[in-house]
Write an enzyme that holds these catalytic residues in place. Structure first.
Site, PDB file in Angstrom:
ATOM      1  N   GLY A  87       0.813  -1.203   0.000  1.00 47.39           N
ATOM      2  CA  GLY A  87       0.000   0.000   0.000  1.00 47.39           C
ATOM      3  C   GLY A  87       0.847   1.253   0.000  1.00 47.39           C
ATOM      4  N   THR A  88       0.160   2.378  -0.023  1.00 46.47           N
ATOM      5  CA  THR A  88       0.802   3.687  -0.050  1.00 46.47           C
ATOM      6  C   THR A  88       0.310   4.498   1.139  1.00 46.47           C
ATOM      7  OG1 THR A  88       0.818   3.585  -2.464  1.00 46.47           O
ATOM      8  CG2 THR A  88       1.248   5.722  -1.453  1.00 46.47           C
ATOM      9  N   VAL A  89       1.241   5.252   1.735  1.00 49.11           N
ATOM     10  CA  VAL A  89       0.924   6.052   2.922  1.00 49.11           C
ATOM     11  C   VAL A  89       0.846   7.513   2.506  1.00 49.11           C
ATOM     12  CG1 VAL A  89       1.605   6.653   5.265  1.00 49.11           C
ATOM     13  CG2 VAL A  89       2.114   4.370   4.367  1.00 49.11           C
TER      14      VAL A  89
ATOM     15  N   ASP B  39      11.354  -7.267   9.970  1.00 48.92           N
ATOM     16  CA  ASP B  39      11.628  -6.261   8.930  1.00 48.92           C
ATOM     17  C   ASP B  39      12.221  -5.006   9.561  1.00 48.92           C
ATOM     18  OD1 ASP B  39      11.793  -5.268   6.378  1.00 48.92           O
ATOM     19  OD2 ASP B  39       9.720  -4.569   6.300  1.00 48.92           O
TER      20      ASP B  39
END
Length: 949
Positions: A571-573, A684
């Site tokens: 996704g994109t923030v 991560d």
């Protein structure tokens, strides 16, 4: 004085003395001791031609040594009630001198308990006069009173009260001998006839004592202590120059109070007042005019507070004369008991009439009451509270909100469905300024009662030392987007609801549907209300709740998307502003169709589930989540400082100093420790996923690669002594061959080859012996340590960033929580040196270096040996030998690199630098000229893009 129904009077009788002279039987009160008798002032004769004159003539025949002490102040009157009435007291020689036996202040004692001495004639005559005169005067008074019958029940209550006091006070200790001087003790003998119809429990009065004090130098004080034992009542007055008498009578009729044994009451009435300065002490004579009324009994009907205030009427008058103390002490009180068949009331009086002083101002009465509530069964919270001294028997007031506490008895409410494990006694202490304003102070122990409803009430929290808390009960219904129930759920961010999540999955990212079986909106609202204590007062929470309350739900239309912050794998923030507010949020937008095509939906679900359960200052806060136009949106906290990678690039040497590195990695270590306790392996960790808040502290983000697994907390006992701790054995000079000239740690000792420049005074001083470890420190380190590390978790997924991958992930042998400590070591290396330790020309060479290449440290910048040693122990290729693989973060925090760091107050530490607060473009995006330009989101290929329109 006229009597009235339902009250008990203590009046003066003028002819009591003359009637007593017709007595023909003599008996003696067995109080006191002959030893104390000698220390009392002699009583002088004063009434010629009366019964007193005859008594004094007989007294003169008894040798009494007058006391040389001249007592100042008022005398100490000891008023005691006996259970035997209508019969003379025992004149056994074993009770000689018992009347003058001193009693302790505030401690009642049976008059029959005392040393065995012979009885004097003086005591026998005194007892005879008192008993016979009281009997005859009582008969005369009752014959003249036409309304004597209504007072029978009230007198019976007082009589039965005496008997219980005497029975219970037999085992209590007495007054020390030195406190018994200058005591005038007066015995009251009530009737013992109790009608069969009376249902009152035997009750008693305690001892009324008045102790002489320094009446000239100290102000007069009166303190009244009322003991109500069982369901009875009593009087105990302790005064200095003044007396205050309060009579408390309680009826024990069926249904009016709790069952017997419900609790003990202790009421203290403290009064501080000063006598007028112009008063001159003539004699130690006290006249007490007591108006005794009975308090209304505890019943189902409500009692007005004004009536309760008027129900206690007390007055005290202290008379004084010029200092003629040589005459001694004189005081009389006559009691008039009726015959065995007649019913009479207690009459107490003093025969002297002295001019009264000026009236004193009304005193403030403080009551301290102790109640007991007993939990009788597992289905009931508490039994009824006996509140006969309060305005209402079934209503209490909360101290904070002054709201009524509902009765928890089973008569008014159905049994609660919540089962309680054990039955406990509940003790409630109430401190009241007046009867009209009771206040609950503390509930010591109780079980939690889960009741349904939406009204405000005071409940008890379930804890070891519980306190009264204000709680707004919420409806268990799910959030529906409208209605009062939703408003109550959102308006209570500190709800006591608990939420459980299944942590049984070990190697699957999509097995968490059971934890989100409820609707996502409802589940999120529960978490946002109950599990955000450190963010519950945030302005952004209030803004989100206000929009939900106003529009019923929250969607993408309520946000102005300002700019793109970053793009991830799923996704994109975007930076967004909530419409109508100045609150900025970071919204992660994910296309559901795109995730389904790439088979990344389980990763999105795992991240959403993890974000819902997080509540930590170094982890993100999820304010809301919703689905709008096939787009899943996560509304999270916005960090204006960017990520740690960008912040490192801004440094002069492209790396952080060692103190700054210690600050950042310490907060990261706490965040990883919290995640591992929840059964989450991060997998991560890299500078791009570490954001900097506006206050300079960090926040770990991006959980789409995280693994949820089971965690079993265990207790591990330290096997090595503190001085041989492996985490502290590493040091620049831990061996004899200590040559490390590049060590710049201030705490390190001087190398062996360096010259010693010592002064003459230092040479003459003897070398100090090394301090032995503190015993408390040794015991603390030897205690069992709680370890909540998912050591049994295993996964075969190839996830992460190439430069940060652990060797076990690359080999495909399966990995667990130890991969986070490998990436933690790589991160520490990068922050200190500005690059990763195993980076190659391409990804394949990088992976090869991770598996086969040994760790090397560059010559610059200079780094302390403790930091190098920590990195070396973290970057061990064997995961079982890696630092933290056994005890997790607790083992790493004990390393010398973090020595001197206060882990508990790390949030209060000053960050190395604060981020630059810059204009985010919100003004331009939301200006009227721009027509509220929004960003349009659409899926193109493998990426999500938002375009202006």
């Amino acid at each position: 004085m006229e009597s009235f129904a339902g009250s008990c009077e203590i009046v003066e009788e003028k002819d009591a003395v003359r009637l007593a002279k017709h007595s023909s039987r003599y008996c003696m009160s067995p109080l006191g001791s002959s030893k104390d008798m000698e220390q009392r002032p002699a009583l002088k004769s004063g009434y010629q031609g009366s019964m007193e004159y005859d008594i004094d003539q007989l007294f003169q025949s008894i040798t009494i040594k007058p006391s040389p002490r001249r007592v100042m102040g008022s005398s100490f009157h000891h008023l005691e009630t006996s259970a035997s009435a209508g019969t003379s007291r025992s004149t056994s020689p074993s009770n000689k001198g018992a009347m003058k036996k001193p009693f302790p202040m505030g401690t009642p004692r049976s008059p029959r308990v005392g040393p065995s001495d012979s009885i004097s004639l003086k005591q026998a005559l005194r007892d005879l006069c008192i008993s016979k005169a009281s009997e005859m005067a009582s008969q005369k008074r009752l014959s003249k009173s036409a309304a004597a019958s209504p007072r029978v029940s009230e007198a019976d209550r007082i009589k039965t009260l005496y008997r219980q006091v005497l029975n219970e006070s037999a085992g209590k200790p007495g007054l020390p001998v030195d406190k018994g001087k200058s005591l005038v003790e007066i015995s009251l003998t009530p009737v013992v006839d109790i009608p069969s119809s009376s249902q009152s429990v035997p009750q008693r009065y305690d001892v009324l004592e008045t102790e002489p004090s320094n009446f000239i130098s100290e102000p007069s004080q009166a303190e009244i202590l009322l003991h109500v034992l069982g369901n009875g009542s009593g009087i105990k007055t302790v005064g200095y120059g003044m007396l205050e008498t309060v009579s408390l009578c309680k009826s024990n009729k069926s249904g009016s109070c709790l069952s017997s044994g419900s609790g003990d009451y202790e009421i203290e009435i403290d009064e501080n007042h000063t006598s007028p300065p112009h008063m001159v002490i003539e004699d130690q004579l006290v006249e007490i005019d007591k108006h005794v009324t009975s308090l209304p009994s505890c019943s189902g009907s409500k009692v007005d507070t004004e009536e309760l205030d008027k129900s206690i009427v007390s007055s005290a008058r202290v008379k004084s004369e010029p200092t003629a103390l040589s005459s001694g002490l004189k005081g009389k009180l006559d009691n008039f008991p009726g015959s065995g068949t007649e019913k009479s009331k207690l009459v107490s009086k003093v025969t002297r009439n002295i001019p009264r002083p000026k009236p004193r101002p009304k005193k403030k009465i403080l009551l301290k009451k102790k109640l007991k509530i007993v939990v009788n069964s597992a289905t009931k919270m508490v039994e009824e509270v006996d509140t006969s001294l309060e305005p209402s028997a079934s209503q209490l007031l909360c101290q904070k909100c002054h709201c009524a506490v509902k009765s928890t008895s089973t008569e008014n409410h159905p049994p609660s469905n919540t089962s309680h494990t054990t039955d406990k006694n509940v003790s409630i202490e109430a401190d009241q300024e007046s009867l009209a304003s009771p206040r609950l102070i503390r509930i010591v122990k109780c079980n939690k009662e889960a009741s349904k409803g939406s009204s405000d009430s005071c409940e008890v929290s379930d804890s070891g030392e519980a306190v009264i808390v204000m709680k707004q009960e919420v409806s268990p219904s799910n959030y529906s987007g409208k209605g009062d129930a939703d408003e109550q759920i959102r308006a209570n961010p500190t709800s006591s609801e608990k939420f459980d999540f299944s942590l049984s999955s070990k190697n699957s990212l999509g097995d968490y549907s059971s934890s989100t079986s409820m609707s996502e909106e409802s589940n999120l609202s529960r978490f946002s209300c109950g599990n955000k204590p450190h963010m519950s007062m945030d302005v952004r929470w209030e803004a989100v709740k206000h929009v939900k309350l106003q529009y019923g739900s929250l969607g993408l239309r309520h946000f102005n998307l300002l700019k793109k912050l970053g793009c991830g794998d799923i996704g994109t923030v975007y930076l967004a502003e909530l419409v109508g507010t100045n609150c900025l949020f970071a919204i992660k937008v994910m296309d559901n169709e795109f995730l389904a095509r790439r088979k990344k939906t389980p990763r999105a679900q795992a991240e959403r589930a993890i974000l819902k359960m997080l509540d930590h200052p170094f982890l993100p806060t999820l304010y809301a989540q919703f689905t709008s136009d096939n787009l899943s949106c996560l509304v999270m906290e916005y960090c204006p400082g960017g990520d740690l990678h960008v912040l490192r690039q801004k440094q002069l040497s492209r790396c952080f100093s060692e103190p700054a590195t210690r600050f950042y990695v310490a907060e990261i270590l706490l965040a990883l420790e919290y995640l591992h306790m929840l059964g989450v392996i991060y997998r991560d960790l890299k500078p791009e996923n570490i954001l900097v808040r506006e206050d300079g502290h960090i926040m770990l983000t991006d959980f789409d690669l995280s693994l949820r697994c089971a965690v079993n907390p265990t207790l591990l006992r330290s096997t090595s002594p503190p001085e041989k701790d492996p985490a502290r054995m590493s040091g620049p000079y831990s061996t004899s061959n200590c040559i490390q000239p590049l060590c710049i740690e201030p705490s390190c000792r001087v190398p062996c080859f360096s010259p010693r420049l010592l002064s003459t005074q230092a040479r003459n001083q003897k070398p100090r012996k090394p301090k032995r470890p503190d015993l408390l420190t040794q015991q603390f380190r030897s205690l069992p340590q709680l370890v909540a590390e998912p050591t049994e978790a295993r996964s075969n997924s190839f996830v992460g960033t190439h430069e940060y991958l652990a060797p076990e992930i690359i080999k495909g042998e399966g990995h667990g929580a130890a991969v986070d400590w490998w990436t933690f070591g790589v991160l520490l290396y990068e922050l200190l040196y500005g690059k990763t330790p195993f980076k190659g020309y391409d990804n394949e060479e990088t992976l090869s270096n991770v598996v086969y290449q040994n760790l090397k440290f560059p010559d610059s910048p200079l780094v302390s040996f403790q930091a190098k040693e920590l990195i070396r122990r973290l970057l061990v290729k064997d995961p079982e030998s890696r630092l933290g693989s056994e005890k997790g973060a607790a083992e790493i925090k004990r390393h010398p690199f973090f020595e001197g760091l206060n882990w508990a107050l790390i949030r209060c530490a000053i960050p190395p630098e604060l981020p630059d607060i810059y204009d985010n473009g919100a003004t331009e995006a939301t200006s009227p000229e721009g027509n509220n330009r929004y960003l349009e989101c659409k899926a193109i290929g493998d990426h999500l893009e938002f375009e202006l329109f």
